[in-house]
Design an enzyme around this catalytic site. Sequence first.
Site, PDB file in Angstrom:
ATOM      1  N   PHE A 139      -2.219  -0.054   7.265  1.00 37.05           N
ATOM      2  CA  PHE A 139      -2.496   0.446   5.915  1.00 37.05           C
ATOM      3  C   PHE A 139      -2.201  -0.673   4.936  1.00 37.05           C
ATOM      4  CE2 PHE A 139      -1.723   2.375   1.844  1.00 37.05           C
ATOM      5  CZ  PHE A 139      -2.779   3.271   1.745  1.00 37.05           C
TER       6      PHE A 139
ATOM      7  N   ASP B 101       1.858  -8.367   5.547  1.00 34.66           N
ATOM      8  CA  ASP B 101       1.933  -7.354   4.498  1.00 34.66           C
ATOM      9  C   ASP B 101       3.293  -6.676   4.635  1.00 34.66           C
ATOM     10  OD1 ASP B 101       1.930  -5.051   3.025  1.00 34.66           O
ATOM     11  OD2 ASP B 101      -0.069  -4.391   3.629  1.00 34.66           O
TER      12      ASP B 101
ATOM     13  N   LYS C  68       6.545  -2.262  -3.727  1.00 35.57           N
ATOM     14  CA  LYS C  68       7.495  -1.178  -3.482  1.00 35.57           C
ATOM     15  C   LYS C  68       8.936  -1.529  -3.890  1.00 35.57           C
ATOM     16  CE  LYS C  68       4.868   1.400   0.019  1.00 35.57           C
ATOM     17  NZ  LYS C  68       4.681   2.728  -0.513  1.00 35.57           N
TER      18      LYS C  68
HETATM   19  C1  PLP Z   1       2.043  -1.845   4.138  1.00 34.83           C
HETATM   20  C2  PLP Z   1       1.444  -1.386   2.844  1.00 34.83           C
HETATM   21  N1  PLP Z   1       0.597  -2.192   2.198  1.00 34.83           N
HETATM   22  C3  PLP Z   1       0.037  -1.840   1.030  1.00 34.83           C
HETATM   23  C4  PLP Z   1       0.302  -0.621   0.458  1.00 34.83           C
HETATM   24  C5  PLP Z   1      -0.333  -0.256  -0.845  1.00 34.83           C
HETATM   25  O1  PLP Z   1       0.608  -0.324  -1.861  1.00 34.83           O
HETATM   26  P1  PLP Z   1       0.302   0.328  -3.286  1.00 34.83           P
HETATM   27  O2  PLP Z   1       0.256   1.804  -3.084  1.00 34.83           O
HETATM   28  O3  PLP Z   1       1.440  -0.136  -4.144  1.00 34.83           O
HETATM   29  O4  PLP Z   1      -1.010  -0.238  -3.738  1.00 34.83           O
HETATM   30  C6  PLP Z   1       1.184   0.256   1.088  1.00 34.83           C
HETATM   31  C7  PLP Z   1       1.464   1.584   0.500  1.00 34.83           C
HETATM   32  O5  PLP Z   1       1.962   2.473   1.132  1.00 34.83           O
HETATM   33  C8  PLP Z   1       1.772  -0.129   2.311  1.00 34.83           C
HETATM   34  O6  PLP Z   1       2.604   0.681   2.972  1.00 34.83           O
END
Ligand code: PLP
Length: 405
Positions: A141, A226, A255
Amino acid sequence: MTRNADELLEIGAKTNSPSYAPAQFLLDHGEGVWLWDSEGTKYLDFVAGIAVNCLGYKHPRIIEVIRRQSERLLHVSNMFYTREQIELMEALTQRCFADRVFLCNSGAEANEGAIKLARRWQYAVAEAPERIEIVTARYSFHGRTYGALSATGQPKYHEGFGPMLPGFLYADYNDLESFRAVVGERTAAVMLEPVQGEGGVRPAAPGFLEGIRALCDEVGALLIFDEVQAGVGRTGSLFAHQGYGVEPDIMCLAKALGGGVPIGATLATERAFHGWTRGSHATTYGGNPLVSAVSREVLAVIEEDDLCGNATRQGEALMDGLRSLAERFDVIKDVRGRGLMVGAEVGEAAGEISLLCREEGLLINTAGGHTLRFVPPLIVNAGHVEMALERVERALTRWSASRAA
Ligand SMILES: Cc1ncc(COP(=O)(O)O)c(C=O)c1O
Protein backbone atom coordinates in the site's frame (compact mmCIF):
# COMPACT_ATOMS: atom_id res chain seq x y z
CA MET A 1 -26.92 26.63 20.35
CA THR A 2 -24.67 23.63 21.04
CA ARG A 3 -25.71 20.62 19.05
CA ASN A 4 -25.58 17.18 20.58
CA ALA A 5 -23.58 14.24 19.20
CA ASP A 6 -26.54 12.64 17.42
CA GLU A 7 -27.40 15.85 15.61
CA LEU A 8 -23.80 16.28 14.47
CA LEU A 9 -23.49 12.65 13.37
CA GLU A 10 -26.61 13.13 11.26
CA ILE A 11 -25.03 16.14 9.55
CA GLY A 12 -21.79 14.16 9.14
CA ALA A 13 -23.69 11.34 7.43
CA LYS A 14 -25.05 13.83 4.87
CA THR A 15 -21.92 15.90 4.30
CA ASN A 16 -18.94 13.54 4.68
CA SER A 17 -17.30 11.90 1.67
CA PRO A 18 -19.02 8.56 1.07
CA SER A 19 -15.55 7.00 0.86
CA TYR A 20 -15.36 7.09 4.67
CA ALA A 21 -17.33 5.11 7.26
CA PRO A 22 -16.31 6.54 10.64
CA ALA A 23 -17.42 5.09 13.97
CA GLN A 24 -20.72 6.59 15.11
CA PHE A 25 -19.51 8.69 18.00
CA LEU A 26 -17.50 11.88 18.35
CA LEU A 27 -14.01 11.74 19.73
CA ASP A 28 -13.64 14.66 22.04
CA HIS A 29 -10.21 14.71 23.69
CA GLY A 30 -7.24 12.57 24.56
CA GLU A 31 -4.38 12.26 27.00
CA GLY A 32 -1.44 9.89 26.75
CA VAL A 33 -2.73 6.66 25.22
CA TRP A 34 -6.35 7.40 26.15
CA LEU A 35 -9.20 8.92 24.15
CA TRP A 36 -12.62 10.07 25.33
CA ASP A 37 -15.74 10.42 23.25
CA SER A 38 -18.29 13.19 23.69
CA GLU A 39 -20.36 11.02 26.05
CA GLY A 40 -17.39 10.46 28.35
CA THR A 41 -16.60 6.88 27.26
CA LYS A 42 -12.88 6.20 27.63
CA TYR A 43 -10.88 4.16 25.10
CA LEU A 44 -7.40 2.69 25.19
CA ASP A 45 -6.07 3.74 21.80
CA PHE A 46 -4.09 1.14 19.85
CA VAL A 47 -4.84 2.81 16.51
CA ALA A 48 -3.02 6.10 17.17
CA GLY A 49 -4.61 7.85 14.19
CA ILE A 50 -3.33 4.92 12.04
CA ALA A 51 0.25 4.84 13.31
CA VAL A 52 0.53 8.63 13.48
CA ASN A 53 0.24 9.75 17.11
CA CYS A 54 3.54 8.30 18.26
CA LEU A 55 3.61 10.49 21.39
CA GLY A 56 -0.06 9.91 22.15
CA TYR A 57 -2.29 12.87 22.98
CA LYS A 58 -1.72 16.13 24.82
CA HIS A 59 2.04 15.61 25.02
CA PRO A 60 3.39 18.63 26.94
CA ARG A 61 6.39 19.09 24.60
CA ILE A 62 4.14 19.10 21.53
CA ILE A 63 1.68 21.53 23.11
CA GLU A 64 4.55 23.85 23.99
CA VAL A 65 6.27 23.74 20.59
CA ILE A 66 2.96 24.43 18.79
CA ARG A 67 2.23 27.33 21.14
CA ARG A 68 5.70 28.82 20.71
CA GLN A 69 5.83 28.34 16.95
CA SER A 70 2.31 29.67 16.34
CA GLU A 71 3.37 32.93 17.98
CA ARG A 72 6.20 33.32 15.44
CA LEU A 73 5.49 31.79 12.02
CA LEU A 74 3.14 29.17 10.63
CA HIS A 75 3.97 29.19 6.96
CA VAL A 76 6.25 31.01 4.54
CA SER A 77 6.52 28.71 1.42
CA ASN A 78 9.69 27.21 0.01
CA MET A 79 10.72 30.56 -1.44
CA PHE A 80 12.21 31.17 2.01
CA TYR A 81 14.15 29.22 4.59
CA THR A 82 13.25 29.00 8.23
CA ARG A 83 15.37 27.80 11.13
CA GLU A 84 12.80 25.09 11.88
CA GLN A 85 12.86 23.61 8.38
CA ILE A 86 16.66 23.54 8.17
CA GLU A 87 16.99 22.02 11.63
CA LEU A 88 14.53 19.26 10.72
CA MET A 89 16.31 18.43 7.45
CA GLU A 90 19.63 18.39 9.29
CA ALA A 91 18.25 16.12 12.02
CA LEU A 92 16.81 13.66 9.51
CA THR A 93 19.93 13.45 7.36
CA GLN A 94 22.16 13.07 10.43
CA ARG A 95 20.19 9.99 11.44
CA CYS A 96 20.21 7.91 8.27
CA PHE A 97 21.76 7.22 4.87
CA ALA A 98 20.12 10.26 3.27
CA ASP A 99 21.88 13.52 2.35
CA ARG A 100 18.87 15.58 1.32
CA VAL A 101 15.18 15.83 2.07
CA PHE A 102 12.13 16.94 0.12
CA LEU A 103 9.52 17.89 2.70
CA CYS A 104 5.85 17.50 1.83
CA ASN A 105 2.50 16.80 3.46
CA SER A 106 1.50 13.14 3.38
CA GLY A 107 2.60 9.60 2.73
CA ALA A 108 1.19 9.49 -0.77
CA GLU A 109 2.94 12.74 -1.61
CA ALA A 110 6.25 11.44 -0.25
CA ASN A 111 5.87 8.41 -2.52
CA GLU A 112 5.02 10.59 -5.53
CA GLY A 113 8.29 12.40 -4.87
CA ALA A 114 10.18 9.09 -4.71
CA ILE A 115 8.73 7.87 -8.01
CA LYS A 116 9.58 11.17 -9.73
CA LEU A 117 13.05 11.15 -8.21
CA ALA A 118 13.76 7.62 -9.47
CA ARG A 119 12.48 8.15 -13.00
CA ARG A 120 14.23 11.46 -13.34
CA TRP A 121 17.50 10.00 -12.05
CA GLN A 122 17.40 7.29 -14.69
CA TYR A 123 16.58 9.88 -17.36
CA ALA A 124 19.03 12.61 -16.42
CA VAL A 125 21.89 10.94 -14.55
CA ALA A 126 22.01 7.32 -15.76
CA GLU A 127 21.06 8.53 -19.25
CA ALA A 128 18.65 5.61 -19.48
CA PRO A 129 15.30 7.19 -20.36
CA GLU A 130 13.89 3.75 -21.20
CA ARG A 131 14.12 2.85 -17.53
CA ILE A 132 10.69 3.92 -16.40
CA GLU A 133 9.40 0.87 -14.58
CA ILE A 134 8.69 0.87 -10.88
CA VAL A 135 8.43 -2.61 -9.41
CA THR A 136 6.44 -2.98 -6.20
CA ALA A 137 5.05 -5.84 -4.13
CA ARG A 138 1.65 -7.46 -4.21
CA TYR A 139 -0.38 -6.48 -1.14
CA SER A 140 1.66 -3.30 -0.84
CA PHE A 141 0.00 0.00 0.00
CA HIS A 142 1.58 3.26 -1.10
CA GLY A 143 -1.32 5.75 -1.09
CA ARG A 144 -4.29 7.03 -3.09
CA THR A 145 -2.90 9.60 -5.53
CA TYR A 146 -2.34 8.26 -9.03
CA GLY A 147 1.40 7.51 -8.82
CA ALA A 148 1.10 6.03 -5.33
CA LEU A 149 -2.10 4.21 -6.29
CA SER A 150 -0.46 2.74 -9.39
CA ALA A 151 2.38 1.57 -7.14
CA THR A 152 -0.08 -0.09 -4.76
CA GLY A 153 -0.13 -3.79 -5.57
CA GLN A 154 -3.77 -4.43 -4.71
CA PRO A 155 -6.33 -4.50 -7.55
CA LYS A 156 -9.22 -3.65 -5.19
CA TYR A 157 -7.86 -0.11 -4.83
CA HIS A 158 -7.57 0.31 -8.62
CA GLU A 159 -11.06 -0.84 -9.54
CA GLY A 160 -12.96 1.77 -11.51
CA PHE A 161 -10.13 4.31 -11.34
CA GLY A 162 -8.23 3.15 -14.43
CA PRO A 163 -6.13 3.60 -16.30
CA MET A 164 -3.32 3.43 -13.77
CA LEU A 165 -0.05 5.11 -14.73
CA PRO A 166 1.98 3.05 -17.17
CA GLY A 167 5.19 1.38 -16.02
CA PHE A 168 4.17 -0.25 -12.72
CA LEU A 169 4.86 -3.95 -12.23
CA TYR A 170 4.23 -6.19 -9.24
CA ALA A 171 6.00 -9.16 -7.68
CA ASP A 172 5.46 -11.28 -4.58
CA TYR A 173 6.63 -9.85 -1.27
CA ASN A 174 9.33 -11.91 0.46
CA ASP A 175 9.96 -13.83 -2.78
CA LEU A 176 13.23 -12.78 -4.35
CA GLU A 177 12.77 -15.02 -7.38
CA SER A 178 9.46 -13.33 -8.14
CA PHE A 179 11.25 -9.94 -8.17
CA ARG A 180 14.11 -11.38 -10.26
CA ALA A 181 11.53 -12.29 -12.89
CA VAL A 182 10.35 -8.68 -13.39
CA VAL A 183 13.30 -6.47 -12.41
CA GLY A 184 15.59 -5.80 -15.36
CA GLU A 185 16.93 -3.30 -17.83
CA ARG A 186 13.75 -1.22 -17.88
CA THR A 187 13.50 -0.94 -14.10
CA ALA A 188 13.89 2.55 -12.68
CA ALA A 189 13.34 1.48 -9.08
CA VAL A 190 12.03 -1.18 -6.76
CA MET A 191 9.72 0.22 -4.09
CA LEU A 192 9.00 -1.74 -0.91
CA GLU A 193 7.62 -1.38 2.58
CA PRO A 194 10.16 -2.96 5.00
CA VAL A 195 7.08 -4.11 6.93
CA GLN A 196 3.89 -4.21 4.88
CA GLY A 197 1.17 -2.38 6.77
CA GLU A 198 -2.22 -2.08 5.09
CA GLY A 199 -1.63 -5.37 3.26
CA GLY A 200 -1.80 -7.26 6.57
CA VAL A 201 1.22 -6.39 8.78
CA ARG A 202 3.89 -8.52 7.11
CA PRO A 203 7.53 -7.96 8.02
CA ALA A 204 10.25 -8.56 5.43
CA ALA A 205 11.69 -12.06 5.85
CA PRO A 206 15.37 -12.44 6.75
CA GLY A 207 17.52 -11.94 3.66
CA PHE A 208 14.74 -10.53 1.48
CA LEU A 209 15.71 -6.85 1.65
CA GLU A 210 19.41 -7.71 1.27
CA GLY A 211 18.54 -9.74 -1.83
CA ILE A 212 16.51 -6.88 -3.30
CA ARG A 213 19.35 -4.42 -2.58
CA ALA A 214 21.80 -6.67 -4.44
CA LEU A 215 19.36 -7.13 -7.31
CA CYS A 216 18.89 -3.36 -7.70
CA ASP A 217 22.66 -2.83 -7.71
CA GLU A 218 23.11 -5.61 -10.24
CA VAL A 219 20.66 -4.15 -12.77
CA GLY A 220 21.19 -0.42 -12.09
CA ALA A 221 17.85 0.27 -10.42
CA LEU A 222 17.29 2.46 -7.36
CA LEU A 223 15.79 1.08 -4.16
CA ILE A 224 12.95 2.97 -2.48
CA PHE A 225 11.74 2.08 1.00
CA ASP A 226 8.26 3.31 1.83
CA GLU A 227 8.54 3.77 5.58
CA VAL A 228 5.43 5.90 5.83
CA GLN A 229 3.95 3.46 8.36
CA ALA A 230 6.99 1.52 9.59
CA GLY A 231 9.34 4.49 10.04
CA VAL A 232 10.04 6.87 12.93
CA GLY A 233 10.53 4.44 15.78
CA ARG A 234 7.60 2.12 15.26
CA THR A 235 9.53 -1.05 14.48
CA GLY A 236 12.14 -0.54 17.21
CA SER A 237 14.73 1.42 15.23
CA LEU A 238 14.34 5.04 14.16
CA PHE A 239 13.93 3.87 10.57
CA ALA A 240 12.74 0.34 9.86
CA HIS A 241 15.52 -0.45 7.39
CA GLN A 242 18.11 0.23 10.09
CA GLY A 243 16.79 -2.77 12.01
CA TYR A 244 17.37 -4.86 8.89
CA GLY A 245 20.79 -3.38 8.12
CA VAL A 246 19.88 -2.60 4.50
CA GLU A 247 20.04 0.94 3.11
CA PRO A 248 17.83 2.21 0.29
CA ASP A 249 18.63 5.06 -2.11
CA ILE A 250 15.34 6.78 -1.33
CA MET A 251 13.06 6.61 1.72
CA CYS A 252 9.56 7.97 2.27
CA LEU A 253 8.23 9.07 5.64
CA ALA A 254 5.00 10.59 6.92
CA LYS A 255 2.55 9.54 9.66
CA ALA A 256 4.56 9.46 12.93
CA LEU A 257 7.05 12.00 11.59
CA GLY A 258 4.64 14.77 12.61
CA GLY A 259 3.15 13.08 15.68
CA GLY A 260 -0.27 14.34 14.52
CA VAL A 261 0.49 17.32 12.29
CA PRO A 262 0.52 16.54 8.56
CA ILE A 263 4.02 16.13 7.19
CA GLY A 264 5.72 13.82 4.72
CA ALA A 265 9.29 13.52 3.51
CA THR A 266 11.17 12.01 0.60
CA LEU A 267 14.76 11.43 1.67
CA ALA A 268 17.59 10.31 -0.59
CA THR A 269 21.30 10.23 -1.18
CA GLU A 270 23.07 13.11 -2.89
CA ARG A 271 23.51 10.80 -5.87
CA ALA A 272 19.79 10.03 -6.18
CA PHE A 273 18.92 13.73 -5.90
CA HIS A 274 21.20 14.53 -8.84
CA GLY A 275 18.28 14.01 -11.20
CA TRP A 276 16.37 16.98 -9.83
CA THR A 277 17.27 20.52 -10.65
CA ARG A 278 15.60 23.80 -9.79
CA GLY A 279 11.87 23.50 -10.49
CA SER A 280 11.83 19.70 -10.88
CA HIS A 281 9.37 19.27 -8.03
CA ALA A 282 7.69 21.41 -5.38
CA THR A 283 4.80 21.72 -2.97
CA THR A 284 3.45 24.85 -1.32
CA TYR A 285 3.16 23.76 2.30
CA GLY A 286 6.10 21.33 2.40
CA GLY A 287 8.16 21.69 5.57
CA ASN A 288 6.46 24.80 6.82
CA PRO A 289 7.84 26.09 10.13
CA LEU A 290 4.93 24.81 12.20
CA VAL A 291 5.11 21.17 11.09
CA SER A 292 8.91 21.25 10.97
CA ALA A 293 9.17 22.49 14.55
CA VAL A 294 6.75 19.81 15.74
CA SER A 295 8.52 17.08 13.79
CA ARG A 296 11.91 18.11 15.18
CA GLU A 297 10.45 17.89 18.69
CA VAL A 298 8.93 14.46 17.95
CA LEU A 299 12.37 13.15 16.94
CA ALA A 300 13.92 14.64 20.09
CA VAL A 301 11.35 13.03 22.39
CA ILE A 302 11.66 9.65 20.63
CA GLU A 303 15.40 9.73 21.30
CA GLU A 304 15.41 11.23 24.79
CA ASP A 305 12.74 8.81 26.02
CA ASP A 306 14.17 5.80 24.14
CA LEU A 307 10.85 5.14 22.46
CA CYS A 308 12.56 2.83 19.95
CA GLY A 309 13.65 0.57 22.81
CA ASN A 310 10.17 0.86 24.28
CA ALA A 311 8.61 -0.12 20.94
CA THR A 312 10.76 -3.26 20.88
CA ARG A 313 9.95 -4.21 24.49
CA GLN A 314 6.24 -3.48 24.41
CA GLY A 315 5.90 -5.00 20.93
CA GLU A 316 7.43 -8.26 22.19
CA ALA A 317 5.10 -8.28 25.18
CA LEU A 318 2.10 -7.63 22.95
CA MET A 319 3.06 -10.38 20.50
CA ASP A 320 3.78 -12.83 23.35
CA GLY A 321 0.36 -12.08 24.83
CA LEU A 322 -1.39 -12.48 21.49
CA ARG A 323 0.43 -15.78 20.91
CA SER A 324 -0.83 -17.01 24.30
CA LEU A 325 -4.34 -16.01 23.27
CA ALA A 326 -3.84 -17.89 19.99
CA GLU A 327 -3.37 -21.07 22.01
CA ARG A 328 -6.84 -20.63 23.48
CA PHE A 329 -8.67 -19.01 20.57
CA ASP A 330 -8.05 -20.84 17.33
CA VAL A 331 -9.54 -17.95 15.33
CA ILE A 332 -6.04 -16.41 15.66
CA LYS A 333 -4.09 -18.09 12.88
CA ASP A 334 -0.89 -16.08 13.07
CA VAL A 335 0.71 -13.29 15.11
CA ARG A 336 3.43 -11.28 13.44
CA GLY A 337 5.05 -7.88 13.52
CA ARG A 338 8.06 -5.86 14.44
CA GLY A 339 8.20 -3.49 17.38
CA LEU A 340 4.83 -1.83 17.84
CA MET A 341 3.56 -2.72 14.39
CA VAL A 342 1.70 -5.89 15.25
CA GLY A 343 -0.89 -8.00 13.47
CA ALA A 344 -3.05 -10.94 14.49
CA GLU A 345 -4.54 -12.78 11.55
CA VAL A 346 -8.11 -13.85 12.24
CA GLY A 347 -9.58 -14.26 8.74
CA GLU A 348 -13.11 -13.08 8.04
CA ALA A 349 -13.71 -12.39 11.74
CA ALA A 350 -11.42 -9.34 11.75
CA GLY A 351 -14.16 -6.73 11.40
CA GLU A 352 -16.39 -8.27 14.07
CA ILE A 353 -13.56 -8.77 16.56
CA SER A 354 -12.27 -5.25 16.13
CA LEU A 355 -15.80 -3.93 16.82
CA LEU A 356 -16.02 -6.09 19.95
CA CYS A 357 -12.65 -4.71 21.07
CA ARG A 358 -14.08 -1.22 20.69
CA GLU A 359 -17.06 -2.20 22.84
CA GLU A 360 -14.55 -3.45 25.42
CA GLY A 361 -12.85 -0.05 25.34
CA LEU A 362 -9.90 -0.84 23.06
CA LEU A 363 -9.49 0.88 19.70
CA ILE A 364 -7.80 -1.24 17.03
CA ASN A 365 -8.40 -1.56 13.32
CA THR A 366 -8.00 -4.15 10.61
CA ALA A 367 -5.43 -4.45 7.85
CA GLY A 368 -5.93 -6.35 4.64
CA GLY A 369 -9.42 -7.37 5.80
CA HIS A 370 -8.15 -10.41 7.74
CA THR A 371 -5.72 -9.04 10.29
CA LEU A 372 -6.24 -7.16 13.54
CA ARG A 373 -3.72 -4.35 13.57
CA PHE A 374 -2.14 -2.92 16.73
CA VAL A 375 -0.18 0.31 16.21
CA PRO A 376 -0.42 2.11 19.58
CA PRO A 377 1.41 5.30 20.49
CA LEU A 378 5.09 4.52 21.11
CA ILE A 379 4.67 5.74 24.69
CA VAL A 380 2.60 2.71 25.78
CA ASN A 381 3.84 0.96 28.92
CA ALA A 382 3.59 -2.62 30.15
CA GLY A 383 0.36 -1.85 32.01
CA HIS A 384 -1.30 -0.54 28.86
CA VAL A 385 -0.23 -3.62 26.90
CA GLU A 386 -1.61 -5.87 29.62
CA MET A 387 -4.90 -3.95 29.63
CA ALA A 388 -5.12 -4.17 25.83
CA LEU A 389 -4.58 -7.95 25.98
CA GLU A 390 -7.30 -8.31 28.62
CA ARG A 391 -9.70 -6.40 26.39
CA VAL A 392 -8.78 -8.49 23.34
CA GLU A 393 -9.35 -11.60 25.44
CA ARG A 394 -12.82 -10.40 26.48
CA ALA A 395 -13.65 -9.57 22.85
CA LEU A 396 -12.48 -13.01 21.70
CA THR A 397 -14.49 -14.71 24.47
CA ARG A 398 -17.62 -12.86 23.36
CA TRP A 399 -16.93 -13.59 19.69
CA SER A 400 -16.42 -17.30 20.41
CA ALA A 401 -19.60 -17.45 22.51
CA SER A 402 -21.61 -15.79 19.72
CA ARG A 403 -20.30 -18.41 17.28
CA ALA A 404 -21.15 -21.27 19.63
CA ALA A 405 -24.69 -19.98 20.20
C1 PLP B 1 3.16 2.30 3.70
C2 PLP B 1 2.25 3.44 3.38
N1 PLP B 1 2.56 4.26 2.38
C3 PLP B 1 1.78 5.31 2.05
C4 PLP B 1 0.62 5.56 2.73
C5 PLP B 1 -0.23 6.73 2.34
O1 PLP B 1 -0.10 7.74 3.29
P1 PLP B 1 -1.13 8.96 3.32
O2 PLP B 1 -2.45 8.40 3.73
O3 PLP B 1 -0.53 9.91 4.31
O4 PLP B 1 -1.14 9.53 1.93
C6 PLP B 1 0.25 4.74 3.79
C7 PLP B 1 -1.02 4.98 4.52
O5 PLP B 1 -1.52 4.15 5.23
C8 PLP B 1 1.08 3.65 4.13
O6 PLP B 1 0.76 2.81 5.12
